[in-house]
Design a protein around this motif. Structure first.
Motif, mmCIF file in Angstrom:
data_model
loop_
_atom_site.group_PDB
_atom_site.id
_atom_site.type_symbol
_atom_site.label_atom_id
_atom_site.label_comp_id
_atom_site.label_asym_id
_atom_site.label_seq_id
_atom_site.Cartn_x
_atom_site.Cartn_y
_atom_site.Cartn_z
ATOM 1 N N GLU A 267 41.844 27.916 34.105
ATOM 2 C CA GLU A 267 41.897 29.104 35.101
ATOM 3 C C GLU A 267 42.950 28.395 36.166
ATOM 4 O O GLU A 267 43.588 29.468 36.633
ATOM 5 N N TYR B 56 42.534 38.087 36.456
ATOM 6 C CA TYR B 56 42.723 37.002 37.721
ATOM 7 C C TYR B 56 43.538 37.543 38.561
ATOM 8 O O TYR B 56 43.883 36.990 39.559
ATOM 9 N N LEU C 247 38.776 32.081 42.774
ATOM 10 C CA LEU C 247 38.897 31.351 41.556
ATOM 11 C C LEU C 247 37.644 30.441 41.493
ATOM 12 O O LEU C 247 36.940 30.318 40.450
#
Length: 72
Positions: free
Chosen positions: A8, A45, A53
């Motif tokens: 991520e 995202y 996040l």
């Protein structure tokens, strides 16, 4: 579902490159991804900062834990 070879945080950094003005096709070529993958990441995202996040990661882990409890 296949696990992504990008974490991520790596995806977050790739999206920051886009926000700084780098062209999508250049980013995709540099990182070896398709444009479709890039736009899926952007949809998922986009607009997040580091704190969001981290919160997303915690929620995903908790959700996975709860699903394991229900299945057993």
């Amino acid at each position: 579902m296949k696990k992504s070879k990008f974490s991520e945080h790596q995806i977050f950094n790739i999206l920051k490159e886009y926000e700084s003005g780098k062209a999508t096709k250049d980013i995709c070529r540099e990182h070896g991804t398709s444009a479709a993958t890039f736009y899926q990441w952007k949809q998922k995202y986009g607009g997040m900062d580091a704190q969001h996040l981290k919160e997303l990661k915690v929620l995903q882990e908790e959700n996975a834990r709860l699903k394991r409890i229900i299945r057993n």
